[in-house]
Write a protein that holds these residues in place. Sequence first.
Motif, PDB file in Angstrom:
ATOM      1  N   ASP A 230       0.650  -1.388   0.046  1.00 22.65           N
ATOM      2  CA  ASP A 230       0.017   0.087   0.040  1.00 22.65           C
ATOM      3  C   ASP A 230       0.805   1.289  -0.077  1.00 22.65           C
ATOM      4  O   ASP A 230       0.263   2.452  -0.210  1.00 22.65           O
ATOM      5  N   ASN A 231       2.020   1.228   0.533  1.00 25.17           N
ATOM      6  CA  ASN A 231       3.056   2.537   0.438  1.00 25.17           C
ATOM      7  C   ASN A 231       4.345   1.982  -0.022  1.00 25.17           C
ATOM      8  O   ASN A 231       4.566   0.737  -0.323  1.00 25.17           O
ATOM      9  N   ILE A 232       5.230   2.817  -0.471  1.00 20.83           N
ATOM     10  CA  ILE A 232       6.446   2.439  -0.582  1.00 20.83           C
ATOM     11  C   ILE A 232       7.174   1.573   0.227  1.00 20.83           C
ATOM     12  O   ILE A 232       7.422   2.066   1.647  1.00 20.83           O
ATOM     13  N   ASN A 233       7.806   0.519  -0.168  1.00 18.12           N
ATOM     14  CA  ASN A 233       8.455  -0.532   0.751  1.00 18.12           C
ATOM     15  C   ASN A 233       9.693  -0.144   1.040  1.00 18.12           C
ATOM     16  O   ASN A 233      10.810   0.185   0.282  1.00 18.12           O
ATOM     17  N   GLU A 234      10.049   0.179   2.354  1.00 25.63           N
ATOM     18  CA  GLU A 234      11.660   0.729   2.679  1.00 25.63           C
ATOM     19  C   GLU A 234      12.444  -0.411   3.221  1.00 25.63           C
ATOM     20  O   GLU A 234      13.476  -0.455   3.302  1.00 25.63           O
ATOM     21  N   SER A 235      11.704  -1.592   3.686  1.00 26.78           N
ATOM     22  CA  SER A 235      12.592  -2.493   4.265  1.00 26.78           C
ATOM     23  C   SER A 235      13.242  -3.434   3.015  1.00 26.78           C
ATOM     24  O   SER A 235      12.875  -3.567   2.114  1.00 26.78           O
ATOM     25  N   HIS A 236      14.363  -4.011   3.560  1.00 25.75           N
ATOM     26  CA  HIS A 236      15.165  -4.538   2.505  1.00 25.75           C
ATOM     27  C   HIS A 236      16.326  -5.429   3.412  1.00 25.75           C
ATOM     28  O   HIS A 236      16.582  -4.964   4.571  1.00 25.75           O
ATOM     29  N   ILE A 237      16.545  -6.506   2.952  1.00 21.96           N
ATOM     30  CA  ILE A 237      17.719  -7.432   3.597  1.00 21.96           C
ATOM     31  C   ILE A 237      18.668  -7.538   2.417  1.00 21.96           C
ATOM     32  O   ILE A 237      18.258  -8.084   1.257  1.00 21.96           O
ATOM     33  N   SER A 238      19.918  -6.878   2.550  1.00 22.66           N
ATOM     34  CA  SER A 238      20.950  -7.045   1.417  1.00 22.66           C
ATOM     35  C   SER A 238      21.394  -8.454   1.414  1.00 22.66           C
ATOM     36  O   SER A 238      22.141  -8.913   2.302  1.00 22.66           O
ATOM     37  N   ARG A 239      21.119  -8.982   0.281  1.00 25.06           N
ATOM     38  CA  ARG A 239      21.651 -10.405   0.141  1.00 25.06           C
ATOM     39  C   ARG A 239      22.737 -10.528  -1.222  1.00 25.06           C
ATOM     40  O   ARG A 239      22.156 -10.609  -2.141  1.00 25.06           O
ATOM     41  N   ALA A 240      23.847 -10.622  -0.655  1.00 23.64           N
ATOM     42  CA  ALA A 240      24.781 -10.698  -1.887  1.00 23.64           C
ATOM     43  C   ALA A 240      24.958 -12.078  -2.419  1.00 23.64           C
ATOM     44  O   ALA A 240      24.673 -13.089  -1.772  1.00 23.64           O
ATOM     45  N   ILE A 241      25.188 -12.351  -3.895  1.00 25.49           N
ATOM     46  CA  ILE A 241      25.413 -13.317  -4.467  1.00 25.49           C
ATOM     47  C   ILE A 241      26.710 -14.153  -3.826  1.00 25.49           C
ATOM     48  O   ILE A 241      27.687 -13.611  -3.899  1.00 25.49           O
ATOM     49  N   GLY A 242      26.457 -15.178  -3.365  1.00 27.81           N
ATOM     50  CA  GLY A 242      27.601 -16.360  -2.793  1.00 27.81           C
ATOM     51  C   GLY A 242      28.252 -17.373  -3.508  1.00 27.81           C
ATOM     52  O   GLY A 242      27.866 -17.308  -4.452  1.00 27.81           O
ATOM     53  N   PHE A 243      29.229 -17.972  -2.998  1.00 24.38           N
ATOM     54  CA  PHE A 243      29.993 -19.075  -3.840  1.00 24.38           C
ATOM     55  C   PHE A 243      28.937 -20.078  -4.200  1.00 24.38           C
ATOM     56  O   PHE A 243      28.837 -20.559  -5.161  1.00 24.38           O
ATOM     57  N   MET A 244      28.095 -20.522  -3.261  1.00 23.82           N
ATOM     58  CA  MET A 244      27.155 -21.809  -3.598  1.00 23.82           C
ATOM     59  C   MET A 244      25.960 -20.873  -4.624  1.00 23.82           C
ATOM     60  O   MET A 244      25.733 -21.984  -5.524  1.00 23.82           O
ATOM     61  N   ASP A 245      25.703 -19.843  -4.667  1.00 23.37           N
ATOM     62  CA  ASP A 245      24.953 -19.281  -5.582  1.00 23.37           C
ATOM     63  C   ASP A 245      25.519 -19.492  -7.080  1.00 23.37           C
ATOM     64  O   ASP A 245      25.046 -19.874  -8.074  1.00 23.37           O
ATOM     65  N   GLN A 246      26.970 -19.169  -7.100  1.00 24.77           N
ATOM     66  CA  GLN A 246      27.605 -19.405  -8.368  1.00 24.77           C
ATOM     67  C   GLN A 246      27.729 -20.825  -8.686  1.00 24.77           C
ATOM     68  O   GLN A 246      27.534 -21.014  -9.929  1.00 24.77           O
ATOM     69  N   LEU A 247      27.907 -21.525  -7.869  1.00 25.40           N
ATOM     70  CA  LEU A 247      27.980 -23.075  -8.372  1.00 25.40           C
ATOM     71  C   LEU A 247      26.560 -23.655  -9.332  1.00 25.40           C
ATOM     72  O   LEU A 247      26.382 -23.949  -9.797  1.00 25.40           O
ATOM     73  N   SER A 248      25.612 -22.909  -8.305  1.00 23.09           N
ATOM     74  CA  SER A 248      24.213 -23.147  -8.683  1.00 23.09           C
ATOM     75  C   SER A 248      23.880 -22.690 -10.047  1.00 23.09           C
ATOM     76  O   SER A 248      23.314 -23.325 -11.106  1.00 23.09           O
ATOM     77  N   ILE A 249      24.304 -21.519 -10.325  1.00 27.33           N
ATOM     78  CA  ILE A 249      24.399 -20.963 -11.509  1.00 27.33           C
ATOM     79  C   ILE A 249      24.991 -21.945 -12.535  1.00 27.33           C
ATOM     80  O   ILE A 249      24.571 -22.098 -13.669  1.00 27.33           O
ATOM     81  N   ALA A 250      26.317 -22.188 -12.317  1.00 27.84           N
ATOM     82  CA  ALA A 250      27.136 -22.916 -13.381  1.00 27.84           C
ATOM     83  C   ALA A 250      26.457 -24.373 -13.551  1.00 27.84           C
ATOM     84  O   ALA A 250      26.453 -24.630 -14.686  1.00 27.84           O
ATOM     85  N   LYS A 251      25.843 -25.016 -12.380  1.00 30.55           N
ATOM     86  CA  LYS A 251      25.124 -26.210 -12.732  1.00 30.55           C
ATOM     87  C   LYS A 251      23.876 -25.915 -13.654  1.00 30.55           C
ATOM     88  O   LYS A 251      23.928 -26.630 -14.694  1.00 30.55           O
ATOM     89  N   LYS A 252      23.459 -24.898 -13.419  1.00 27.69           N
ATOM     90  CA  LYS A 252      22.221 -24.472 -14.423  1.00 27.69           C
ATOM     91  C   LYS A 252      22.745 -24.327 -15.763  1.00 27.69           C
ATOM     92  O   LYS A 252      22.021 -25.010 -16.964  1.00 27.69           O
ATOM     93  N   VAL A 253      23.709 -23.565 -16.054  1.00 25.61           N
ATOM     94  CA  VAL A 253      24.095 -23.258 -17.279  1.00 25.61           C
ATOM     95  C   VAL A 253      24.658 -24.544 -18.103  1.00 25.61           C
ATOM     96  O   VAL A 253      24.366 -24.679 -19.339  1.00 25.61           O
ATOM     97  N   ILE A 254      25.316 -25.606 -17.547  1.00 26.46           N
ATOM     98  CA  ILE A 254      25.759 -26.542 -17.880  1.00 26.46           C
ATOM     99  C   ILE A 254      24.879 -27.820 -18.116  1.00 26.46           C
ATOM    100  O   ILE A 254      24.810 -28.419 -19.043  1.00 26.46           O
ATOM    101  N   PHE A 255      24.053 -28.093 -17.048  1.00 23.30           N
ATOM    102  CA  PHE A 255      22.992 -29.356 -17.060  1.00 23.30           C
ATOM    103  C   PHE A 255      21.665 -28.990 -17.198  1.00 23.30           C
ATOM    104  O   PHE A 255      20.787 -29.760 -17.188  1.00 23.30           O
ATOM    105  N   GLY A 256      21.235 -27.486 -16.968  1.00 24.95           N
ATOM    106  CA  GLY A 256      19.806 -27.241 -16.784  1.00 24.95           C
ATOM    107  C   GLY A 256      19.102 -26.807 -17.990  1.00 24.95           C
ATOM    108  O   GLY A 256      19.703 -27.077 -19.194  1.00 24.95           O
ATOM    109  N   LYS A 257      18.102 -26.175 -17.707  1.00 21.70           N
ATOM    110  CA  LYS A 257      17.085 -25.678 -18.939  1.00 21.70           C
ATOM    111  C   LYS A 257      17.797 -24.059 -19.180  1.00 21.70           C
ATOM    112  O   LYS A 257      17.373 -23.330 -18.690  1.00 21.70           O
TER     113      LYS A 257
END
Length: 368
Positions: A230-257
């Motif tokens: 209903d109003n501008i959302n001010e709340s936020h949790i800064s979540r940086a991309i980490g090593f496990m995320d990078q591995l998931s991306i690599a797995k998706k790129v190589i083996f995924g859709k």
Amino acid sequence: MNYLRIEILFLISFSSLAFSCAPLGEFFKTDKWVGGKGESPNITLDPNKKNVVLLAEENGTEITDLLIPFYLFSETKQFNVIIASKTNEPISVWKGLYLIPHIKIEDINFKPNVIVIPATFFPEDKTLIGFIQKNVSAEILSVCEGARLVANSNSFDGFQITTHASALQELRSNYKQMNWLDNKRYLVDRNLTSTAGVSSAVEGSLFVIQKILGEQTKNQLLKKIHYPKDNINESHISRAIGFMDQLSIAKKVIFGKNQTIGVELNPDADEFILAAYLDSFNRTFPLRIETFGTGVIRSKNGLILYPTAKKKDYDLILCESDCAGFVGTFQERRTIINSKYAFDAALDWIKQDHGESFADITKKLLDY
């Protein structure tokens, strides 16, 4: 494994480039325009309106950082909204279309009341920095890694500022003159409003609009874009991309859709929806994503846009209409949902295609 996937895996595993405003930097940047001088848009300034100048860099400007503020300020009908670049050449926009700027920066002979600073491929550009330095009293909206240009201007030393979660650590180390804060969707310090990652271009723009035009105009925009709160959302949790995320991306790129994706570019295209879908699906690391259409078009608020299509064979095409004019092959066609907040609608499809875990990685890349 083809060479494209090997190159992506190498970049994911070893590159120091941030997974932030533009994933993997130039690798996922729309190629620089090579089609010659494009059509020139007409620009007429209403002297009764305030001027909003959005800076852009022809070699590469982040699509959401640029188009979403452009849309929101334009939809108020109470600003002159102008995209300015160093040249009149079509701007290469991440990811993936070209647009014609309204004016060259050196030709600006009016006072900007608001300056929007998106992420650009060359944040050390002297022309862009010089324009900021000459107009430090304007309302400044820094979107995502537009914060690099702000910091490089040395005009806001000591100001509080935020940026994309995945870029915060590096910028905090390299620009110690700024007071970098995390867990902020947008942050206000005097005349500088800065946002977290690309998706927070919405909240930063809405805040500046409310500051200048009032709450009623802001509320009208919330309804227009089907904003989920209903109003501008001010709340936020800064979540940086980490090593496990990078591995998931690599797995998706190589083996995924790994889809080839085409997004329809229609006359009167909604700049907000176009940016949200293109940017969200780009962050799933498809084999190819591009816009297609019948040639040069004018968007809803008058931008001159060019599609980037080089091929006409896709696994998935996204259309604002029924894609009746599409000439090519595809496996699946979906009609873009315009009755729901565009980021949420795009992420629902990404979850459907790639699973909840990868949709969450996409949210981190959007800093949503």
